[in-house]
Design an enzyme around this catalytic site. Structure first.
Site, PDB file in Angstrom:
ATOM      1  N   ASP A 204     -29.940  21.299  15.800  1.00 40.87           N
ATOM      2  CA  ASP A 204     -31.282  21.218  15.055  1.00 40.87           C
ATOM      3  C   ASP A 204     -32.694  21.151  15.590  1.00 40.87           C
ATOM      4  O   ASP A 204     -33.326  21.901  15.483  1.00 40.87           O
ATOM      5  CB  ASP A 204     -30.977  19.650  14.357  1.00 40.87           C
ATOM      6  CG  ASP A 204     -30.015  19.751  13.034  1.00 40.87           C
ATOM      7  OD1 ASP A 204     -29.902  20.692  12.467  1.00 40.87           O
ATOM      8  OD2 ASP A 204     -29.517  18.505  12.886  1.00 40.87           O
ATOM      9  N   LEU A 205     -32.448  20.286  16.816  1.00 43.00           N
ATOM     10  CA  LEU A 205     -33.973  20.389  17.392  1.00 43.00           C
ATOM     11  C   LEU A 205     -34.281  21.713  18.341  1.00 43.00           C
ATOM     12  O   LEU A 205     -35.318  22.224  18.249  1.00 43.00           O
ATOM     13  CB  LEU A 205     -34.049  19.173  18.468  1.00 43.00           C
ATOM     14  CG  LEU A 205     -33.871  17.863  17.834  1.00 43.00           C
ATOM     15  CD1 LEU A 205     -34.049  16.691  18.658  1.00 43.00           C
ATOM     16  CD2 LEU A 205     -34.778  17.689  16.445  1.00 43.00           C
TER      17      LEU A 205
END
Length: 431
Positions: A204-205
């Site tokens: 995600d990041l």
């Protein structure tokens, strides 16, 4: 938009939690547009929710972009109601972590009125970001072809689970699944243990940070050519892109890499080791540091031990080496050993939990890495500081994480004014 849908929208805007003094809101809006910020004057329409997309747009907002978070009247971003939600139903701390410096607008994109409002917004925007599954944007009328026709200078950015092509394109995208399928879980954890995901959501990041890079590159391209473009990445590709050592090892040896715990694939000793009261990390990843480590630990005999003479020797006998080092480290505390190793010029550090990091670490305090913002409902809210340091155009926290629909009237009023006239291909306002 139907009357019923418009009533729902208005009711949400009139929610007491979202009602503020008009003058105060416009003052806050002025504060949110710092002329000296790196991305001042860049408007971002943020159609994302949960983590990867909001992390991307928060970075852009920290750098000064005017990020307008478009949320649906059915509850908005899912993280408003996820982990950390308060007993009285206020927004969760998970939402606070990813949505500072943004303005929130409620639009029902499944209605004609909501879509028309979005299209008006896009006509004045520089960037649109979404993290819908492939096909959703087309169904809503918010796809690249439609929006770029309204604004040829638009940078249209998208995050998905696996990208828009290939056999996995239609699969749902979750960090856990991306870590597993892209190989990361096969090399995480202890040898012979069960697969373990990285403790941080690297898919995600990582995708969020990659998309920021793509957006900034596309904006630079637009400055040179006047043309917008489409930018995309995926959780799967973000995880795979980080596998630089693992892919190299596989291509060099022909054998899939295996978990090594905290150890490094390219050098030893470079890992976490137990002390008398906890763990520390040691980075003796070259011959000079190896010799310094042995001297600091009073283990000079290991320097000439045939098992540990070269880095390749130490890697082949990594487990034996770790056992010998831990036997010595058990004689004292983590703090004492870290001090001694650093004094000897050996990279080392304690393994800390987040209470130690966030509440007690002097580097966190010195760099002001934890900040507080005033929230109109939750009061003082802690957030992590922007990690980027720009000497001439610094990143900053200017706005609290918005209440749902807090800026709907404000933004729509801006679109009705003369500043909302769509910019032409070269940036001039259309007549």
């Amino acid at each position: 938009m139907s009357d019923h849908a418009r009533d729902d929208d208005t009711a949400a805007r009139d929610n007491p939690a979202a009602t503020h003094d008009t003058a105060a809101r416009h003052h806050a809006a002025d504060e949110g547009r710092p002329s000296g910020a790196a991305l001042a004057g860049i408007r971002v329409v943020d159609l994302t929710q949960v983590m990867a997309g909001p992390f991307c747009t928060m970075i852009l907002a920290d750098l000064g972009a005017d990020v307008i978070k478009v949320e649906n009247p059915g509850g908005g971003d899912q993280t408003r109601h996820s982990w950390g939600e308060t007993d009285d139903g206020r927004d969760s701390t998970a939402f606070f972590a990813l949505n500072r410096n943004k303005r929130s607008v409620l639009l029902d994109l499944k209605t004609e009125r909501g879509l028309a409002d979005l299209h008006r917004m896009v006509a004045t925007a520089d960037v649109v970001v979404h993290n819908w599954r492939p096909g959703v944007a087309e169904r809503l009328g918010a796809d690249h072809a439609t929006l770029s026709a309204l604004n040829p200078r638009l940078v249209y950015a998208a995050i998905s689970g696996f990208g828009t092509t290939g056999p996995y394109a239609d699969r749902p995208g979750y960090d856990l699944i991306a870590q597993g399928m892209a190989g990361a879980m096969s090399v995480t954890g202890e040898p012979d243990g069960r697969p373990v995901k990285n403790g941080l959501p690297v898919g995600d990041l990582g995708a969020g940070m990659l998309l920021v890079s793509g957006i900034l590159a596309a904006l630079l391209h637009r400055e040179r050519t006047g043309e917008g473009q489409r930018v995309e990445t995926s959780l799967f590709e973000a995880v795979l892109a980080m596998s630089v050592w693992e892919s190299t090892e596989y291509w060099a040896t022909g054998a899939p890499p295996r978990p090594l715990g905290s150890a490094n694939r390219m050098s030893a000793p470079y890992q976490a080791l137990r002390t008398a009261d906890g763990y520390l990390t040691i980075g003796a990843n070259n011959q000079r540091l190896w010799q310094r480590l042995c001297a600091a630990l009073e283990l000079g005999e290991l320097v000439d031990d045939p098992r540990f003479v070269t880095n390749m020797d130490r890697m082949r006998h990594r487990d034996e080496l770790a056992a010998l080092l831990e036997e010595r480290l058990a004689a004292d505390t983590t703090e004492r050993w870290v001090d001694a190793l650093l004094a000897a010029g050996v990279p080392a550090g304690p393994i800390q939990d987040y209470a130690q990091v966030l509440d007690h670490d002097p580097q966190v305090a010195a760099r002001e890495l934890v900040r507080e913002v005033d929230h109109p409902v939750a009061g003082r809210v802690k957030v992590l500081a922007p990690p980027l340091r720009l000497s001439a155009s610094p990143a900053a926290i200017r706005r609290h994480p918005p209440l749902i629909g807090e800026h709907t009237d404000e933004v729509l009023a801006e679109l009705a004014g003369p500043a909302a006239r769509r910019r032409g291909r070269n940036g001039e306002e259309a007549p």
